[in-house]
Design a protein around this motif. Structure first.
Motif, PDB file in Angstrom:
ATOM      1  N   GLY A  78       0.824  -1.195   0.000  1.00  0.00           N
ATOM      2  CA  GLY A  78       0.000   0.000   0.000  1.00  0.00           C
ATOM      3  C   GLY A  78       0.857   1.243   0.000  1.00  0.00           C
ATOM      4  N   PHE A  79       0.249   2.352   0.407  1.00  0.00           N
ATOM      5  CA  PHE A  79       0.914   3.644   0.322  1.00  0.00           C
ATOM      6  C   PHE A  79       1.961   3.868   1.407  1.00  0.00           C
ATOM      7  CE2 PHE A  79      -3.103   4.379  -1.884  1.00  0.00           C
ATOM      8  CZ  PHE A  79      -2.693   5.075  -3.008  1.00  0.00           C
ATOM      9  N   SER A  80       1.883   3.141   2.511  1.00  0.00           N
ATOM     10  CA  SER A  80       2.813   3.406   3.604  1.00  0.00           C
ATOM     11  C   SER A  80       2.890   2.218   4.540  1.00  0.00           C
ATOM     12  CB  SER A  80       2.371   4.653   4.383  1.00  0.00           C
ATOM     13  OG  SER A  80       1.124   4.420   5.027  1.00  0.00           O
ATOM     14  N   LYS A  96       1.251   7.583  -4.300  1.00  0.00           N
ATOM     15  CA  LYS A  96       1.474   8.697  -3.384  1.00  0.00           C
ATOM     16  C   LYS A  96       0.143   9.220  -2.861  1.00  0.00           C
ATOM     17  CE  LYS A  96       1.568  12.372  -6.924  1.00  0.00           C
ATOM     18  NZ  LYS A  96       2.348  13.486  -7.493  1.00  0.00           N
ATOM     19  N   TYR A  97       0.204   9.824  -1.689  1.00  0.00           N
ATOM     20  CA  TYR A  97      -0.949  10.525  -1.138  1.00  0.00           C
ATOM     21  C   TYR A  97      -0.496  11.919  -0.737  1.00  0.00           C
ATOM     22  CZ  TYR A  97       1.122   9.068   3.332  1.00  0.00           C
ATOM     23  OH  TYR A  97       1.987   8.844   4.377  1.00  0.00           O
ATOM     24  N   GLU A  98      -1.383  12.881  -0.872  1.00  0.00           N
ATOM     25  CA  GLU A  98      -1.022  14.264  -0.586  1.00  0.00           C
ATOM     26  C   GLU A  98      -2.230  15.021  -0.063  1.00  0.00           C
ATOM     27  OE1 GLU A  98       0.000  16.281  -4.238  1.00  0.00           O
ATOM     28  OE2 GLU A  98      -1.250  14.891  -5.392  1.00  0.00           O
ATOM     29  N   LYS A  99      -1.946  15.964   0.838  1.00  0.00           N
ATOM     30  CA  LYS A  99      -2.993  16.835   1.336  1.00  0.00           C
ATOM     31  C   LYS A  99      -3.238  17.923   0.294  1.00  0.00           C
ATOM     32  CE  LYS A  99      -2.860  18.235   5.646  1.00  0.00           C
ATOM     33  NZ  LYS A  99      -2.518  19.062   6.844  1.00  0.00           N
ATOM     34  N   VAL A 100      -4.448  17.943  -0.247  1.00  0.00           N
ATOM     35  CA  VAL A 100      -4.800  18.914  -1.281  1.00  0.00           C
ATOM     36  C   VAL A 100      -5.117  20.267  -0.654  1.00  0.00           C
ATOM     37  CG1 VAL A 100      -6.414  19.453  -3.145  1.00  0.00           C
ATOM     38  CG2 VAL A 100      -5.607  17.099  -2.820  1.00  0.00           C
ATOM     39  N   LYS A 101      -5.849  20.242   0.468  1.00  0.00           N
ATOM     40  CA  LYS A 101      -6.129  21.483   1.196  1.00  0.00           C
ATOM     41  C   LYS A 101      -6.516  21.155   2.623  1.00  0.00           C
ATOM     42  CE  LYS A 101     -10.727  21.820  -0.990  1.00  0.00           C
ATOM     43  NZ  LYS A 101     -11.637  22.738  -1.718  1.00  0.00           N
ATOM     44  N   ASP A 102      -6.458  22.193   3.460  1.00  0.00           N
ATOM     45  CA  ASP A 102      -6.722  22.021   4.887  1.00  0.00           C
ATOM     46  C   ASP A 102      -8.186  22.198   5.256  1.00  0.00           C
ATOM     47  OD1 ASP A 102      -4.129  21.463   6.084  1.00  0.00           O
ATOM     48  OD2 ASP A 102      -3.564  23.453   5.378  1.00  0.00           O
ATOM     49  N   ASP A 103      -8.907  23.030   4.518  1.00  0.00           N
ATOM     50  CA  ASP A 103     -10.283  23.335   4.888  1.00  0.00           C
ATOM     51  C   ASP A 103     -11.190  23.333   3.659  1.00  0.00           C
ATOM     52  OD1 ASP A 103     -12.489  23.995   6.345  1.00  0.00           O
ATOM     53  OD2 ASP A 103     -11.974  26.130   6.555  1.00  0.00           O
ATOM     54  N   LEU A 181      -8.124   8.620  -6.035  1.00  0.00           N
ATOM     55  CA  LEU A 181      -9.304   8.798  -5.187  1.00  0.00           C
ATOM     56  C   LEU A 181      -9.049  10.002  -4.305  1.00  0.00           C
ATOM     57  CD1 LEU A 181     -11.451   6.248  -3.294  1.00  0.00           C
ATOM     58  CD2 LEU A 181     -10.281   8.009  -1.963  1.00  0.00           C
ATOM     59  N   THR A 182     -10.025  10.888  -4.235  1.00  0.00           N
ATOM     60  CA  THR A 182      -9.916  12.082  -3.399  1.00  0.00           C
ATOM     61  C   THR A 182     -10.938  12.000  -2.285  1.00  0.00           C
ATOM     62  OG1 THR A 182      -9.149  13.400  -5.277  1.00  0.00           O
ATOM     63  CG2 THR A 182      -9.988  14.591  -3.368  1.00  0.00           C
ATOM     64  N   LEU A 183     -10.454  12.203  -1.068  1.00  0.00           N
ATOM     65  CA  LEU A 183     -11.265  12.021   0.128  1.00  0.00           C
ATOM     66  C   LEU A 183     -11.335  13.333   0.890  1.00  0.00           C
ATOM     67  CD1 LEU A 183     -12.726   9.770   1.736  1.00  0.00           C
ATOM     68  CD2 LEU A 183     -10.584   9.374   2.951  1.00  0.00           C
ATOM     69  N   SER A 184     -12.566  13.784   1.187  1.00  0.00           N
ATOM     70  CA  SER A 184     -12.765  15.035   1.925  1.00  0.00           C
ATOM     71  C   SER A 184     -13.373  14.736   3.290  1.00  0.00           C
ATOM     72  CB  SER A 184     -13.692  15.972   1.149  1.00  0.00           C
ATOM     73  OG  SER A 184     -13.106  16.357  -0.070  1.00  0.00           O
ATOM     74  N   TYR A 185     -12.800  15.353   4.320  1.00  0.00           N
ATOM     75  CA  TYR A 185     -13.281  15.190   5.689  1.00  0.00           C
ATOM     76  C   TYR A 185     -14.252  16.317   6.023  1.00  0.00           C
ATOM     77  CZ  TYR A 185      -9.704  11.650   6.591  1.00  0.00           C
ATOM     78  OH  TYR A 185      -8.938  10.510   6.564  1.00  0.00           O
ATOM     79  N   THR A 186     -15.305  15.983   6.732  1.00  0.00           N
ATOM     80  CA  THR A 186     -16.272  17.002   7.148  1.00  0.00           C
ATOM     81  C   THR A 186     -15.784  17.784   8.357  1.00  0.00           C
ATOM     82  OG1 THR A 186     -17.425  15.322   8.466  1.00  0.00           O
ATOM     83  CG2 THR A 186     -18.221  15.696   6.231  1.00  0.00           C
ATOM     84  N   SER A 187     -14.748  17.270   9.022  1.00  0.00           N
ATOM     85  CA  SER A 187     -14.091  17.989  10.117  1.00  0.00           C
ATOM     86  C   SER A 187     -12.638  17.537  10.150  1.00  0.00           C
ATOM     87  CB  SER A 187     -14.766  17.698  11.461  1.00  0.00           C
ATOM     88  OG  SER A 187     -14.680  16.319  11.776  1.00  0.00           O
ATOM     89  N   GLN A 188     -11.807  18.277  10.848  1.00  0.00           N
ATOM     90  CA  GLN A 188     -10.395  17.927  10.915  1.00  0.00           C
ATOM     91  C   GLN A 188     -10.209  16.555  11.574  1.00  0.00           C
ATOM     92  OE1 GLN A 188      -7.592  19.534   9.709  1.00  0.00           O
ATOM     93  NE2 GLN A 188      -9.115  20.789   8.635  1.00  0.00           N
ATOM     94  N   PHE A 189      -9.123  15.869  11.188  1.00  0.00           N
ATOM     95  CA  PHE A 189      -8.810  14.565  11.761  1.00  0.00           C
ATOM     96  C   PHE A 189      -7.301  14.429  11.840  1.00  0.00           C
ATOM     97  CE2 PHE A 189      -8.189   9.869  11.124  1.00  0.00           C
ATOM     98  CZ  PHE A 189      -8.541   9.528  12.421  1.00  0.00           C
ATOM     99  N   SER A 190      -6.794  14.281  13.055  1.00  0.00           N
ATOM    100  CA  SER A 190      -5.351  14.339  13.264  1.00  0.00           C
ATOM    101  C   SER A 190      -4.601  13.163  12.637  1.00  0.00           C
ATOM    102  CB  SER A 190      -5.049  14.400  14.768  1.00  0.00           C
ATOM    103  OG  SER A 190      -5.579  13.276  15.439  1.00  0.00           O
ATOM    104  N   ASP A 191      -5.242  11.999  12.539  1.00  0.00           N
ATOM    105  CA  ASP A 191      -4.548  10.804  12.055  1.00  0.00           C
ATOM    106  C   ASP A 191      -4.893  10.455  10.612  1.00  0.00           C
ATOM    107  OD1 ASP A 191      -3.489  10.690  14.539  1.00  0.00           O
ATOM    108  OD2 ASP A 191      -4.459   8.842  15.160  1.00  0.00           O
ATOM    109  N   TRP A 192      -5.125  11.457   9.793  1.00  0.00           N
ATOM    110  CA  TRP A 192      -5.548  11.209   8.407  1.00  0.00           C
ATOM    111  C   TRP A 192      -4.505  10.427   7.611  1.00  0.00           C
ATOM    112  CZ3 TRP A 192      -2.366  12.877   4.570  1.00  0.00           C
ATOM    113  CH2 TRP A 192      -1.451  13.900   4.864  1.00  0.00           C
ATOM    114  N   GLU A 193      -3.239  10.538   7.991  1.00  0.00           N
ATOM    115  CA  GLU A 193      -2.188   9.947   7.167  1.00  0.00           C
ATOM    116  C   GLU A 193      -2.234   8.418   7.136  1.00  0.00           C
ATOM    117  OE1 GLU A 193       2.549  10.764   6.259  1.00  0.00           O
ATOM    118  OE2 GLU A 193       1.589  11.673   8.001  1.00  0.00           O
TER     119      GLU A 193
END
Length: 604
Positions: A78-80, A96-103, A181-193
């Motif tokens: 997998g990725f990691s 690879k996985y990358e954070k596209v945006k914070d909010d 695949l792009t995944l959007s969180y409805t609220s912040q999540f510290s362990d997204w990685e």
């Protein structure tokens, strides 16, 4: 009630080692007792595991076992991954996985061209979509009773993983080429990685066909058409999704070699044969180019649940790699085999022992909780139980940090655990602590102490604690149960005091709420504190490591102040290899020696 909770609770019942969060510590260097010999390419090594292989889906409740997870780690990628220093290591050969945006928090996963299942089908975003569907609990709309049985609605996927992060996400978006695949969180999540895609173990195209669909794309289309489950408004069961989920839940379970489509690999090894309850054969995946290529041609896995027989097999060279339960006697026996080419891989594990008090029953009284904790002879337990395994063992002084972590010393100084630092108890001479007697004020409450009576280390812990508590005035009832019964008693709350271990999560903080939040899935002692509840929610939302540590320090203090229990010591992680094996490395993770399987090699 959050969707998906039933699956996680069932998982907690299936696995003895439960999870408590840790940050990213650096464990002490492993102990290697022999020099590394010269190896050859190819060959076979024989590994002993304590329980048979039973499923190609280790992320399901029924498939969630240590042996299944170890085999999956050798046959999937997998990725990691997490290394022995507990650092997240990206595998950019896979993708690879990358954070596209914070909010809102948005993460994009892209799988590299050429990554494929062993039937030649590409690994695609449809595989990730199915993983998300199963792990998020998004479609479940079940309402559960106190025993976590379904009262109404539907629990589709029974995932053994934690869904607290992915439950915060919306339906993913897949690229036209099915690679991203792009995944959007409805609220912040510290362990997204580490929430998705660390290992991709279930092929969506196989699940789709087995459920009567044309292909993986058809399965994704079905999932995208479904509404989010709402326990307040349960919908009629979707029969096709029910078939998909049922197959995901149990369709990969098997004791023998199944239809080859159920044994697909996308990792360094392939499962080539299984003899039920006896043997599993792994062969090198010659097409695997998206990670470290293995050195062995084959691996033979046999099963032996007697740890002493595992040691004997290593001695007579019928086994090459073992990871038996740790006792001082076994460490001594393995050390004595050094002149026969045996090497030990030993260091601190992620597991630790603890005393936990039930907040219902006789110890609902905070004064009685405090009185009992004042009797726990932690130093004596370390001296008699931990040090024979590791001469450097020390009393553990935090529930949420390990000694190798930077915040540990600060938290231990401020969390109040030193209130309960009692001297070693000599059963014949040393009086019980005065604080306990004062708090009891002549009362003689009866407490049931639950522990695994099949674990000799826990038996020693019980004996020391029972003797000290009795001196203080408690009437102790031995509620020890056998290895196949104690966990049920723990879940049923049939105890006042329980002795058991947690296995700290190797990365992140998300498991802290599972243990300490009111009603958390691993909150087994009815602990409830409104401030702790608020802090655990903040912890899940805050990605800043310094702020996470500050929150965890507050939780550590509040939990100890409330009389939750006491941490005792870290357990030792151990594996051993024979003279024909090299490259076997220490690991604090549950994977143990299998974490280094790509480096294993045969020595003539």
């Amino acid at each position: 009630m959050r969707p998906g909770r039933i699956s996680k609770v069932l998982a907690a019942a299936a696995v003895v080692a439960l999870s408590l969060a840790a940050c990213t510590p650096t464990p002490p260097a492993p102990t290697e007792t022999t020099a590394v010999p010269t190896a050859v390419d190819g060959g076979n090594l024989t590994v002993l595991e304590s329980e048979p292989f039973t499923s190609f889906n280790p992320t399901s409740v029924t498939g969630n076992s240590l042996t299944n997870s170890r085999i999956s780690s050798a046959t999937h990628s997998g990725f990691s991954s997490v290394d022995s220093a507990l650092n997240i290591v990206k595998n950019e050969q896979f993708g690879k996985y990358e954070k596209v945006k914070d909010d809102p928090l948005t993460i994009k996963y892209t799988i590299n061209s050429g990554v494929q299942w062993s039937d030649g089908a590409p690994v695609t975003a449809d595989d990730l979509f199915l993983e998300w569907a199963a792990a998020s609990g998004y479609f479940n709309d079940a309402t559960l009773d106190a025993k976590f049985a379904v009262k109404s609605g539907t629990a589709y996927f029974h995932s053994a993983g934690d869904n607290s992060g992915l439950a915060r996400t919306a339906i993913p978006v897949i690229s036209d080429d099915r690679a991203s695949l792009t995944l959007s969180y409805t609220s912040q999540f510290s362990d997204w990685e580490t929430a998705l895609g660390s290992t991709v173990s279930v092929p969506a195209h196989i699940v789709a066909v087995r459920a009567g669909l044309k292909d993986a794309e058809s399965l994704t289309t079905l999932l995208k058409s479904m509404e989010k489950g709402d326990p307040a408004k349960p919908a009629a069961v979707n029969p096709t999704l029910r078939k998909v989920a049922d197959f995901w839940n149990t369709g990969f379970d098997t004791k023998g070699m199944p239809d080859p489509t159920l044994a697909l690999s996308n990792g360094p090894f392939l499962v080539n044969g299984i003899t039920a309850d006896k043997e599993l054969i792994l062969t090198r995946n010659l097409d695997y180019t998206w990670g470290a290529a293995p050195k062995l041609d084959t691996l033979t896995v046999h099963y032996e649940n007697d740890p002493d027989k595992q040691v004997a097999a290593l001695e007579d060279q019928t086994a090459d790699v073992i990871s038996p339960a740790v006792t001082a006697e076994r460490i001594a026996a393995l050390t004595a085999l050094q002149d026969k080419g045996v090497a030990l891989q030993q260091g601190q594990g992620l597991g630790f022992d603890q005393v936990v008090l039930n907040f219902k029953g006789v110890l609902a009284d905070p004064n009685l909780r405090s009185a009992f904790l004042h009797t726990v002879p932690r130093q004596e337990i370390v001296d008699q139980v931990a040090k024979p395994l590791d001469p450097k063992a020390e009393v553990l002084n935090s529930f949420v940090f390990r000694p190798a972590q930077i915040p540990y010393k600060e938290s231990a100084r401020s969390n109040g655990v030193d209130t309960y630092s009692v001297p070693a108890v000599d059963a014949t001479a040393t009086p019980a602590p005065d604080q306990a007697k004062e708090l009891l004020d002549g009362a003689k409450p009866t407490v049931r102490i639950l522990y695994n009576s099949g674990d000799p280390e826990r038996v020693k812990e019980y004996s020391l604690i029972a003797a000290a508590a009795t001196k203080a005035g408690f009437v102790v009832t031995d509620a020890g149960k056998g290895a196949d019964q104690w966990l049920d008693s723990l879940k049923d709350g049939a105890f006042d005091v329980a002795l058991y271990g947690w296995t700290s999560n190797p990365t992140g903080s998300v498991q802290v709420p599972q243990v300490f939040r009111t009603g958390g899935i691993s909150n087994l002692n009815n602990f409830s504190n409104t401030v702790v509840d608020q802090l655990t929610e903040q912890l899940a939302l805050n990605p800043d490591m310094a702020k996470q540590n500050a929150l965890k320090m507050q939780i550590d203090r509040l939990v100890i102040e409330a009389g939750y229990g006491l941490p005792l010591f870290q357990r030792t992680a151990l594996s051993a290899s024979g003279q024909h094996a090299t490259g076997v490395a220490y690991s604090p993770l549950a994977l143990g020696p299998w974490q280094s399987v790509a480096q294993w090699a045969y020595v003539k």
